[in-house]
Design a protein around this motif. Structure first.
Motif, PDB file in Angstrom:
ATOM      1  N   SER A  46     -41.799  21.024 -26.939  1.00 45.69           N
ATOM      2  CA  SER A  46     -41.033  19.798 -26.702  1.00 45.69           C
ATOM      3  C   SER A  46     -41.985  18.652 -26.371  1.00 45.69           C
ATOM      4  O   SER A  46     -43.121  18.869 -25.950  1.00 45.69           O
ATOM      5  N   TYR A  47     -41.491  17.442 -26.560  1.00 54.67           N
ATOM      6  CA  TYR A  47     -42.296  16.284 -26.177  1.00 54.67           C
ATOM      7  C   TYR A  47     -42.496  16.274 -24.662  1.00 54.67           C
ATOM      8  O   TYR A  47     -41.592  16.639 -23.903  1.00 54.67           O
ATOM      9  N   PRO A  48     -43.653  15.815 -24.213  1.00 52.39           N
ATOM     10  CA  PRO A  48     -43.840  15.632 -22.774  1.00 52.39           C
ATOM     11  C   PRO A  48     -43.076  14.395 -22.300  1.00 52.39           C
ATOM     12  O   PRO A  48     -42.491  13.662 -23.116  1.00 52.39           O
ATOM     13  N   LEU A 202     -58.769  19.586 -20.154  1.00 51.22           N
ATOM     14  CA  LEU A 202     -57.366  19.193 -20.013  1.00 51.22           C
ATOM     15  C   LEU A 202     -57.168  17.686 -19.913  1.00 51.22           C
ATOM     16  O   LEU A 202     -56.078  17.193 -20.151  1.00 51.22           O
ATOM     17  N   ARG A 203     -58.168  16.924 -19.527  1.00 48.01           N
ATOM     18  CA  ARG A 203     -58.097  15.467 -19.462  1.00 48.01           C
ATOM     19  C   ARG A 203     -56.993  14.986 -18.522  1.00 48.01           C
ATOM     20  O   ARG A 203     -55.872  14.709 -18.928  1.00 48.01           O
ATOM     21  N   LEU A 204     -57.292  14.885 -17.256  1.00 50.71           N
ATOM     22  CA  LEU A 204     -56.357  14.378 -16.265  1.00 50.71           C
ATOM     23  C   LEU A 204     -57.070  13.424 -15.310  1.00 50.71           C
ATOM     24  O   LEU A 204     -58.092  13.779 -14.714  1.00 50.71           O
ATOM     25  N   ASN A 227     -50.476  15.008 -22.107  1.00 51.64           N
ATOM     26  CA  ASN A 227     -49.702  16.069 -22.765  1.00 51.64           C
ATOM     27  C   ASN A 227     -49.004  16.988 -21.766  1.00 51.64           C
ATOM     28  O   ASN A 227     -49.304  16.993 -20.563  1.00 51.64           O
ATOM     29  N   ALA A 228     -48.078  17.782 -22.271  1.00 52.84           N
ATOM     30  CA  ALA A 228     -47.217  18.599 -21.420  1.00 52.84           C
ATOM     31  C   ALA A 228     -47.986  19.642 -20.613  1.00 52.84           C
ATOM     32  O   ALA A 228     -47.694  19.879 -19.437  1.00 52.84           O
TER      33      ALA A 228
END
Length: 347
Positions: A46-48, A202-204, A227-228
């Motif tokens: 699903s979309y985040p 993960l890029r946060l 992203n989710a």
């Protein structure tokens, strides 16, 4: 974005046994996070959230600020480029960007891409400007106390101060808090969960600032930039009070030991550092040659720092790892320095 960032592991076909090239500690225990994400893989169907509302709310509570004083980003890098777009739209009354050198190259790249002009902080410019600071600074490892930076910002209320605290969890010195940044009104404070929790894949990241600055930044952010799985990871790490580096003090002590051992090598000079990484230079040798020698002969990867503005071909950067790995690095650099074929010829 320029070539030459650390952790360019992908370039090499040899086995890299020890990675000193990234400032992120490479031995963090991520087992709990991996297990959790393995059970949440259904979210990729699903979309985040168009904007990471749930993670922003959780982080705001953790940081002791309001939800309108924080913005989650796709790593600190997205925050840097959004801040450059905002400040070069003349929110600060000027498109002059003052940057202390040497430092992370993305600040200047982001400002130029946004149409701004960059100058060294040491240039003597005295007009209104946006000030870019990395604290702790990459690649030097120097740290400016939070109180000192707050005083500087308070004395120049018409200027904007973009302060990147990505490596804040790799020093024990007191830096600017999220509450202080939000109250200041002219500070954009950048954080990196990527570095805090050792999850570069993960890029946060996130920004804390006054509501009016956060509102302007959010207006520039693309939808679904986080992203989710990254959102799930962030929520897990906050809720479970995860601590990727169990003993920061011990890591910093080991970094000082490594610095002392490297400084004992004839022809190697290492600058003082207040964090886990350090900037070194070679006398009569090139950092690029050292890098290739180490990776091919010992499976050790370091950061050639010669492409940092203000540094020459002799500079390299390393981040402390385990004691055994650090000892191996010292031995390998001694081996390199003993080879005459790598010596630069005087002109």
């Amino acid at each position: 974005m320029i070539n030459g960032h650390g952790d360019d592991l992908y370039k090499y076909n040899v086995e890299v046994k020890s990675n000193f090239s990234s400032n992120i500690y490479s031995h963090a225990d991520l087992s709990g996070l991996k297990k959790y994400l393995a059970g949440r893989m259904d979210v990729i169907g699903s979309y985040p959230e168009p904007e990471p509302y749930s993670l922003e709310k959780a982080l705001a509570e953790e940081c002791g600020i309001e939800a309108n004083e924080i913005m989650v980003t796709n790593g600190a890098t997205e925050a840097i480029y959004l801040a450059a777009r905002l400040t070069n739209e003349k929110l600060a009354g000027s498109s002059i960007n003052l940057i202390s050198m040497p430092t992370f190259s993305e600040y200047a790249d982001a400002c130029r891409m946004a149409g701004g002009k960059t100058m060294s902080s040491e240039s003597g410019y005295r007009g209104e400007a946006t000030h870019w600071m990395c604290n702790p600074n990459n690649p030097t490892g120097t740290v400016i106390g939070g109180k000192e930076l707050l005083n500087i910002a308070a004395e120049s209320k018409n200027d904007i101060f973009v302060i990147d605290q990505s490596y804040e969890h790799y020093t024990t010195l007191k830096l600017i808090s999220d509450r202080e940044a939000a109250d200041a009104g002219n500070i954009i404070l950048i954080h990196s969960m990527t570095k805090q929790f050792c999850i570069p894949g993960l890029r946060l990241g996130y920004v804390t600032a006054a509501p009016q600055l956060i509102s302007r930044l959010k207006a520039l952010r693309h939808p679904w930039s986080v992203n989710a799985l990254a959102i799930e990871a962030g929520l897990y790490l906050i809720q479970n009070k995860e601590k990727a580096i169990s003993d920061v003090g011990g890591l910093l002590d080991e970094a000082q030991r490594l610095r002392n051992e490297l400084n004992k090598i004839d022809g190697v000079s290492v600058r003082p550092t207040m964090t886990n990484f350090m900037l070194a230079s070679l006398k009569g040798r090139k950092a690029a040659d050292l890098k290739e020698f180490l990776v091919n002969s010992y499976g050790i990867l370091i950061r050639d720092a010669s492409n940092f503005e203000g540094l020459d071909s002799s500079y390299f950067r390393v981040a402390a790892q385990t004691r055994a790995e650090n000892d191996m690095l010292v031995m390998a650099i001694k081996d390199f320095m003993s080879h005459d074929r790598y010596r630069q010829q005087d002109k």
